[in-house]
Design a protein around this motif. Structure first.
Motif, PDB file in Angstrom:
ATOM      1  N   ILE A   1      66.550 -22.849 -10.622  1.00  0.00           N
ATOM      2  CA  ILE A   1      67.449 -23.535  -9.691  1.00  0.00           C
ATOM      3  C   ILE A   1      68.248 -24.613 -10.420  1.00  0.00           C
ATOM      4  CG2 ILE A   1      67.509 -25.127  -7.715  1.00  0.00           C
ATOM      5  CD1 ILE A   1      65.120 -23.474  -6.587  1.00  0.00           C
ATOM      6  N   GLU A   2      67.558 -25.408 -11.241  1.00  0.00           N
ATOM      7  CA  GLU A   2      68.207 -26.489 -11.991  1.00  0.00           C
ATOM      8  C   GLU A   2      69.322 -25.963 -12.888  1.00  0.00           C
ATOM      9  OE1 GLU A   2      69.037 -30.289 -13.382  1.00  0.00           O
ATOM     10  OE2 GLU A   2      67.691 -29.759 -11.757  1.00  0.00           O
ATOM     11  N   ASN A   3      69.134 -24.756 -13.407  1.00  0.00           N
ATOM     12  CA  ASN A   3      70.109 -24.183 -14.339  1.00  0.00           C
ATOM     13  C   ASN A   3      71.021 -23.152 -13.683  1.00  0.00           C
ATOM     14  OD1 ASN A   3      69.452 -25.351 -17.091  1.00  0.00           O
ATOM     15  ND2 ASN A   3      67.436 -24.791 -16.312  1.00  0.00           N
ATOM     16  N   HIS A   4      71.007 -23.120 -12.353  1.00  0.00           N
ATOM     17  CA  HIS A   4      71.878 -22.238 -11.571  1.00  0.00           C
ATOM     18  C   HIS A   4      71.736 -20.778 -12.001  1.00  0.00           C
ATOM     19  CE1 HIS A   4      73.630 -25.928 -10.074  1.00  0.00           C
ATOM     20  NE2 HIS A   4      73.833 -26.317 -11.318  1.00  0.00           N
ATOM     21  N   LEU A   5      70.498 -20.358 -12.228  1.00  0.00           N
ATOM     22  CA  LEU A   5      70.212 -18.972 -12.586  1.00  0.00           C
ATOM     23  C   LEU A   5      69.554 -18.287 -11.403  1.00  0.00           C
ATOM     24  CD1 LEU A   5      68.794 -19.574 -16.165  1.00  0.00           C
ATOM     25  CD2 LEU A   5      71.065 -18.729 -15.568  1.00  0.00           C
ATOM     26  N   ASN A   6      70.008 -17.100 -11.119  1.00  0.00           N
ATOM     27  CA  ASN A   6      69.469 -16.362  -9.978  1.00  0.00           C
ATOM     28  C   ASN A   6      68.692 -15.153 -10.466  1.00  0.00           C
ATOM     29  OD1 ASN A   6      70.687 -18.008  -7.936  1.00  0.00           O
ATOM     30  ND2 ASN A   6      72.641 -17.036  -8.420  1.00  0.00           N
ATOM     31  N   LEU A   7      67.392 -15.175 -10.236  1.00  0.00           N
ATOM     32  CA  LEU A   7      66.557 -14.020 -10.522  1.00  0.00           C
ATOM     33  C   LEU A   7      65.898 -13.602  -9.216  1.00  0.00           C
ATOM     34  CD1 LEU A   7      64.717 -14.978 -13.849  1.00  0.00           C
ATOM     35  CD2 LEU A   7      66.755 -13.573 -13.573  1.00  0.00           C
ATOM     36  N   THR A   8      65.641 -12.315  -9.088  1.00  0.00           N
ATOM     37  CA  THR A   8      64.948 -11.834  -7.897  1.00  0.00           C
ATOM     38  C   THR A   8      63.486 -12.262  -7.964  1.00  0.00           C
ATOM     39  OG1 THR A   8      64.260  -9.745  -8.889  1.00  0.00           O
ATOM     40  CG2 THR A   8      66.467  -9.806  -7.837  1.00  0.00           C
ATOM     41  N   PRO A   9      62.816 -12.286  -6.827  1.00  0.00           N
ATOM     42  CA  PRO A   9      61.377 -12.584  -6.845  1.00  0.00           C
ATOM     43  C   PRO A   9      60.602 -11.631  -7.760  1.00  0.00           C
ATOM     44  CG  PRO A   9      62.195 -12.746  -4.606  1.00  0.00           C
ATOM     45  CD  PRO A   9      63.320 -12.189  -5.450  1.00  0.00           C
ATOM     46  N   GLU A  10      61.023 -10.389  -7.815  1.00  0.00           N
ATOM     47  CA  GLU A  10      60.355  -9.420  -8.684  1.00  0.00           C
ATOM     48  C   GLU A  10      60.537  -9.788 -10.165  1.00  0.00           C
ATOM     49  OE1 GLU A  10      62.648  -8.399  -6.275  1.00  0.00           O
ATOM     50  OE2 GLU A  10      61.097  -7.910  -4.793  1.00  0.00           O
ATOM     51  N   GLN A  11      61.734 -10.219 -10.530  1.00  0.00           N
ATOM     52  CA  GLN A  11      61.990 -10.625 -11.917  1.00  0.00           C
ATOM     53  C   GLN A  11      61.172 -11.861 -12.285  1.00  0.00           C
ATOM     54  OE1 GLN A  11      66.278 -10.863 -11.340  1.00  0.00           O
ATOM     55  NE2 GLN A  11      66.586  -9.247 -12.884  1.00  0.00           N
ATOM     56  N   ILE A  12      61.086 -12.803 -11.364  1.00  0.00           N
ATOM     57  CA  ILE A  12      60.291 -14.005 -11.616  1.00  0.00           C
ATOM     58  C   ILE A  12      58.827 -13.626 -11.786  1.00  0.00           C
ATOM     59  CG2 ILE A  12      59.483 -16.178 -10.613  1.00  0.00           C
ATOM     60  CD1 ILE A  12      62.284 -16.399  -9.258  1.00  0.00           C
ATOM     61  N   ASN A  13      58.328 -12.769 -10.909  1.00  0.00           N
ATOM     62  CA  ASN A  13      56.942 -12.324 -11.003  1.00  0.00           C
ATOM     63  C   ASN A  13      56.689 -11.595 -12.325  1.00  0.00           C
ATOM     64  OD1 ASN A  13      54.390 -12.278  -9.559  1.00  0.00           O
ATOM     65  ND2 ASN A  13      54.633 -10.055  -9.632  1.00  0.00           N
ATOM     66  N   ASP A  14      57.663 -10.790 -12.767  1.00  0.00           N
ATOM     67  CA  ASP A  14      57.531 -10.092 -14.058  1.00  0.00           C
ATOM     68  C   ASP A  14      57.434 -11.093 -15.213  1.00  0.00           C
ATOM     69  OD1 ASP A  14      57.593  -7.637 -12.786  1.00  0.00           O
ATOM     70  OD2 ASP A  14      59.689  -7.210 -13.313  1.00  0.00           O
ATOM     71  N   LEU A  15      58.225 -12.170 -15.156  1.00  0.00           N
ATOM     72  CA  LEU A  15      58.157 -13.197 -16.199  1.00  0.00           C
ATOM     73  C   LEU A  15      56.795 -13.889 -16.217  1.00  0.00           C
ATOM     74  CD1 LEU A  15      61.679 -14.867 -15.948  1.00  0.00           C
ATOM     75  CD2 LEU A  15      60.735 -13.680 -17.920  1.00  0.00           C
ATOM     76  N   VAL A  16      56.284 -14.191 -15.043  1.00  0.00           N
ATOM     77  CA  VAL A  16      54.964 -14.821 -14.953  1.00  0.00           C
ATOM     78  C   VAL A  16      53.899 -13.859 -15.476  1.00  0.00           C
ATOM     79  CG1 VAL A  16      53.218 -15.737 -13.357  1.00  0.00           C
ATOM     80  CG2 VAL A  16      55.620 -16.406 -13.110  1.00  0.00           C
ATOM     81  N   ASP A  17      53.991 -12.589 -15.076  1.00  0.00           N
ATOM     82  CA  ASP A  17      53.035 -11.583 -15.570  1.00  0.00           C
ATOM     83  C   ASP A  17      53.082 -11.484 -17.089  1.00  0.00           C
ATOM     84  OD1 ASP A  17      52.151 -10.910 -13.025  1.00  0.00           O
ATOM     85  OD2 ASP A  17      53.399  -9.100 -12.878  1.00  0.00           O
ATOM     86  N   ALA A  18      54.288 -11.452 -17.652  1.00  0.00           N
ATOM     87  CA  ALA A  18      54.437 -11.339 -19.109  1.00  0.00           C
ATOM     88  C   ALA A  18      53.866 -12.577 -19.813  1.00  0.00           C
ATOM     89  CB  ALA A  18      55.907 -11.146 -19.476  1.00  0.00           C
ATOM     90  N   THR A  19      54.113 -13.738 -19.242  1.00  0.00           N
ATOM     91  CA  THR A  19      53.598 -14.970 -19.831  1.00  0.00           C
ATOM     92  C   THR A  19      52.074 -14.974 -19.807  1.00  0.00           C
ATOM     93  OG1 THR A  19      55.573 -16.183 -19.142  1.00  0.00           O
ATOM     94  CG2 THR A  19      53.621 -17.492 -19.691  1.00  0.00           C
ATOM     95  N   PHE A  20      51.491 -14.611 -18.685  1.00  0.00           N
ATOM     96  CA  PHE A  20      50.030 -14.576 -18.609  1.00  0.00           C
ATOM     97  C   PHE A  20      49.455 -13.475 -19.486  1.00  0.00           C
ATOM     98  CE2 PHE A  20      50.236 -17.765 -15.475  1.00  0.00           C
ATOM     99  CZ  PHE A  20      48.966 -18.305 -15.383  1.00  0.00           C
ATOM    100  N   GLY A  21      50.172 -12.367 -19.606  1.00  0.00           N
ATOM    101  CA  GLY A  21      49.717 -11.300 -20.492  1.00  0.00           C
ATOM    102  C   GLY A  21      49.644 -11.758 -21.936  1.00  0.00           C
ATOM    103  N   GLU A  22      50.584 -12.604 -22.320  1.00  0.00           N
ATOM    104  CA  GLU A  22      50.620 -13.124 -23.683  1.00  0.00           C
ATOM    105  C   GLU A  22      49.667 -14.308 -23.877  1.00  0.00           C
ATOM    106  OE1 GLU A  22      53.722 -15.552 -26.568  1.00  0.00           O
ATOM    107  OE2 GLU A  22      54.548 -14.258 -25.003  1.00  0.00           O
ATOM    108  N   ALA A  23      49.598 -15.194 -22.898  1.00  0.00           N
ATOM    109  CA  ALA A  23      48.908 -16.472 -23.113  1.00  0.00           C
ATOM    110  C   ALA A  23      47.455 -16.504 -22.648  1.00  0.00           C
ATOM    111  CB  ALA A  23      49.677 -17.596 -22.413  1.00  0.00           C
ATOM    112  N   ASP A  24      47.117 -15.771 -21.611  1.00  0.00           N
ATOM    113  CA  ASP A  24      45.774 -15.865 -21.028  1.00  0.00           C
ATOM    114  C   ASP A  24      44.789 -15.028 -21.835  1.00  0.00           C
ATOM    115  OD1 ASP A  24      43.622 -16.333 -19.356  1.00  0.00           O
ATOM    116  OD2 ASP A  24      44.326 -14.971 -17.785  1.00  0.00           O
TER     117      ASP A  24
END
Length: 101
Positions: free
Chosen positions: A61-84
């Motif tokens: 929101i701060e950077n005026h970027l629009n991602l779908t909820p699915e795209q955001i969830n994919d980013l979170v999944d990828a981050t947890f896949g790498e970091a957890d």
């Protein structure tokens, strides 16, 4: 982030200590701990999927970027896949350190 004694007030010393992290003399360890605290909203020492999702949404929101909820969830999944690393569904400080270093 700055309220180190947990009294829900930031005194001048806490404020100065918090800002010192941004000083060139602030160690990498101090900067890592500070950045980790930004994501760890509830202060339990671990970043949950919900905490990461909220931070990601705010950043978009701060950077005026629009991602779908699915795209955001994919980013979170990828981050947890790498970091957890231990698969417990949370990112602790050591896992965070490995991810950002």
């Amino acid at each position: 982030l700055f309220d180190e004694n947990g009294d829900n007030h930031i005194n001048f010393q806490e404020f100065l200590v918090g800002l010192s992290v941004f000083c060139p003399k602030g160690s990498l360890e101090e900067k890592l701990k500070f950045s980790f605290k930004i994501y760890d909203f509830d202060g339990d020492g671990r970043i949950s999927r919900d905490e990461l999702m909220k931070m990601l949404e705010a950043s978009l929101i701060e950077n005026h970027l629009n991602l779908t909820p699915e795209q955001i969830n994919d980013l979170v999944d990828a981050t947890f896949g790498e970091a957890d690393g231990d698969g417990d569904g949370k990112i602790d400080f050591e896992e965070y350190r490995k991810m950002v270093m």
